[in-house]
Design a protein around this motif. Sequence first.
Motif, PDB file in Angstrom:
ATOM      1  N   ASN A  88       0.803  -1.222   0.000  1.00  0.00           N
ATOM      2  CA  ASN A  88       0.000   0.000   0.000  1.00  0.00           C
ATOM      3  C   ASN A  88       0.835   1.269   0.000  1.00  0.00           C
ATOM      4  O   ASN A  88       0.321   2.361   0.200  1.00  0.00           O
ATOM      5  CB  ASN A  88      -0.955  -0.009   1.197  1.00  0.00           C
ATOM      6  CG  ASN A  88      -1.913  -1.182   1.144  1.00  0.00           C
ATOM      7  OD1 ASN A  88      -2.085  -1.810   0.105  1.00  0.00           O
ATOM      8  ND2 ASN A  88      -2.537  -1.502   2.268  1.00  0.00           N
ATOM      9  N   GLY A 133      -5.593   1.867   2.426  1.00  0.00           N
ATOM     10  CA  GLY A 133      -6.153   0.635   1.912  1.00  0.00           C
ATOM     11  C   GLY A 133      -5.590   0.342   0.535  1.00  0.00           C
ATOM     12  O   GLY A 133      -4.535   0.855   0.159  1.00  0.00           O
ATOM     13  N   ASN A 134      -6.313  -0.462  -0.235  1.00  0.00           N
ATOM     14  CA  ASN A 134      -5.834  -0.844  -1.561  1.00  0.00           C
ATOM     15  C   ASN A 134      -7.031  -1.126  -2.461  1.00  0.00           C
ATOM     16  O   ASN A 134      -7.897  -1.946  -2.113  1.00  0.00           O
ATOM     17  CB  ASN A 134      -4.938  -2.079  -1.450  1.00  0.00           C
ATOM     18  CG  ASN A 134      -4.112  -2.317  -2.688  1.00  0.00           C
ATOM     19  OD1 ASN A 134      -4.628  -2.392  -3.799  1.00  0.00           O
ATOM     20  ND2 ASN A 134      -2.804  -2.445  -2.500  1.00  0.00           N
ATOM     21  N   ASN A 171      -6.927  -2.489  -5.373  1.00  0.00           N
ATOM     22  CA  ASN A 171      -6.655  -3.557  -6.330  1.00  0.00           C
ATOM     23  C   ASN A 171      -6.698  -4.960  -5.731  1.00  0.00           C
ATOM     24  O   ASN A 171      -6.463  -5.936  -6.456  1.00  0.00           O
ATOM     25  CB  ASN A 171      -5.282  -3.326  -6.974  1.00  0.00           C
ATOM     26  CG  ASN A 171      -5.211  -1.990  -7.683  1.00  0.00           C
ATOM     27  OD1 ASN A 171      -6.090  -1.658  -8.479  1.00  0.00           O
ATOM     28  ND2 ASN A 171      -4.186  -1.212  -7.381  1.00  0.00           N
ATOM     29  N   THR A 172      -6.978  -5.061  -4.447  1.00  0.00           N
ATOM     30  CA  THR A 172      -7.015  -6.377  -3.812  1.00  0.00           C
ATOM     31  C   THR A 172      -7.953  -6.342  -2.615  1.00  0.00           C
ATOM     32  O   THR A 172      -8.099  -5.311  -1.953  1.00  0.00           O
ATOM     33  CB  THR A 172      -5.614  -6.828  -3.358  1.00  0.00           C
ATOM     34  OG1 THR A 172      -5.721  -8.075  -2.665  1.00  0.00           O
ATOM     35  CG2 THR A 172      -4.963  -5.813  -2.437  1.00  0.00           C
ATOM     36  N   ASP A 173      -8.587  -7.473  -2.333  1.00  0.00           N
ATOM     37  CA  ASP A 173      -9.452  -7.587  -1.157  1.00  0.00           C
ATOM     38  C   ASP A 173      -8.661  -7.944   0.100  1.00  0.00           C
ATOM     39  O   ASP A 173      -9.239  -8.106   1.174  1.00  0.00           O
ATOM     40  CB  ASP A 173     -10.521  -8.668  -1.400  1.00  0.00           C
ATOM     41  CG  ASP A 173     -11.492  -8.273  -2.504  1.00  0.00           C
ATOM     42  OD1 ASP A 173     -11.683  -7.060  -2.702  1.00  0.00           O
ATOM     43  OD2 ASP A 173     -12.046  -9.178  -3.162  1.00  0.00           O
ATOM     44  N   LYS A 174      -7.356  -8.057  -0.032  1.00  0.00           N
ATOM     45  CA  LYS A 174      -6.514  -8.433   1.099  1.00  0.00           C
ATOM     46  C   LYS A 174      -6.556  -7.384   2.203  1.00  0.00           C
ATOM     47  O   LYS A 174      -6.433  -7.707   3.388  1.00  0.00           O
ATOM     48  CB  LYS A 174      -5.077  -8.634   0.616  1.00  0.00           C
ATOM     49  CG  LYS A 174      -4.107  -9.114   1.682  1.00  0.00           C
ATOM     50  CD  LYS A 174      -2.723  -9.335   1.067  1.00  0.00           C
ATOM     51  CE  LYS A 174      -1.708  -9.774   2.122  1.00  0.00           C
ATOM     52  NZ  LYS A 174      -0.351  -9.977   1.530  1.00  0.00           N
ATOM     53  N   TYR A 175      -6.732  -6.113   1.805  1.00  0.00           N
ATOM     54  CA  TYR A 175      -6.734  -5.017   2.767  1.00  0.00           C
ATOM     55  C   TYR A 175      -8.098  -4.338   2.736  1.00  0.00           C
ATOM     56  O   TYR A 175      -8.563  -3.931   1.669  1.00  0.00           O
ATOM     57  CB  TYR A 175      -5.629  -4.017   2.431  1.00  0.00           C
ATOM     58  CG  TYR A 175      -4.273  -4.688   2.307  1.00  0.00           C
ATOM     59  CD1 TYR A 175      -3.619  -5.179   3.430  1.00  0.00           C
ATOM     60  CD2 TYR A 175      -3.680  -4.870   1.056  1.00  0.00           C
ATOM     61  CE1 TYR A 175      -2.395  -5.815   3.315  1.00  0.00           C
ATOM     62  CE2 TYR A 175      -2.456  -5.498   0.941  1.00  0.00           C
ATOM     63  CZ  TYR A 175      -1.815  -5.977   2.071  1.00  0.00           C
ATOM     64  OH  TYR A 175      -0.612  -6.615   1.961  1.00  0.00           O
ATOM     65  N   ILE A 176      -8.734  -4.212   3.886  1.00  0.00           N
ATOM     66  CA  ILE A 176     -10.132  -3.778   3.921  1.00  0.00           C
ATOM     67  C   ILE A 176     -10.303  -2.319   4.339  1.00  0.00           C
ATOM     68  O   ILE A 176     -11.426  -1.826   4.389  1.00  0.00           O
ATOM     69  CB  ILE A 176     -10.956  -4.680   4.862  1.00  0.00           C
ATOM     70  CG1 ILE A 176     -10.418  -4.597   6.303  1.00  0.00           C
ATOM     71  CG2 ILE A 176     -10.936  -6.123   4.366  1.00  0.00           C
ATOM     72  CD1 ILE A 176     -11.281  -5.333   7.326  1.00  0.00           C
ATOM     73  N   PRO A 192     -11.022   1.357   4.158  1.00  0.00           N
ATOM     74  CA  PRO A 192     -11.571   2.239   3.126  1.00  0.00           C
ATOM     75  C   PRO A 192     -11.052   3.667   3.223  1.00  0.00           C
ATOM     76  O   PRO A 192     -11.635   4.583   2.666  1.00  0.00           O
ATOM     77  CB  PRO A 192     -13.074   2.185   3.407  1.00  0.00           C
ATOM     78  CG  PRO A 192     -13.140   2.061   4.899  1.00  0.00           C
ATOM     79  CD  PRO A 192     -11.940   1.242   5.317  1.00  0.00           C
TER      80      PRO A 192
END
Length: 226
Positions: free
Chosen positions: A48, A75-76, A78-83, A85
């Motif tokens: 991130n 957050g990020n 491009n991926t659901d790994k980091y939530i 917002p």
Amino acid sequence: MKRSEMNKRMREAVAFVDQMNFKLPPFAYWSPGDWKTKGSEYDEIRDNMLGWDITDFGSGDFSKVGLLLFTIRNGNLNTDKYIKPYAEKILIVEEEQVTPFHFHWNKMEDIINRGGGNLLVQVYNSREDGEFLDTPVQISTDGRAYTVEAGAILRITPGESITLPVGQYHKFWGEKGTGKVLIGEVSMVNDDRTDNRFYGEAGRFSEIEEDEAPLYLLGNEYPSVK
């Protein structure tokens, strides 16, 4: 930019942040050697782009057109790994040092004067083709909603803030004679690789001339975990 200038600016930033009694997280002070010992448990920092960020926007003159930032959390998209917002940054703006006109495609942000001098912010609405509009600009500062004329310059004094919505052009600099400014940024998730629309010619990340070893790595320089 030369790496030696980046190192100098980082040292000055550390001293100023300390003077303002603001504390950066521990990873702010990790050396390149320290980073080689950090495993995948620190992927959130790497993925991130948390940490140091120094740019002259391609101007070749950081003192006149440039910005030093430190991303504390993000957050990020491009991926659901980091939530998360949201994102948070600290910015240091020198007197008359310009961050050029730009807007964000996805990010709404609050710019908060945390102390030091005054911040001047100039605003325009944007057209679909990226040009300035001459229409009144809707402004929100610390709970006050009002309009200003296109191209108005707003003074944000210590403790005050301004909300910058998606698509609103803004340019800012430290007011002459008031001292450098410590700025807080609270925003939606930030991706500086894709979310900046500059009005003129500008580059978000500076090319670096490696004339000495880095003091601290930038957020886009961390070594990958093997």
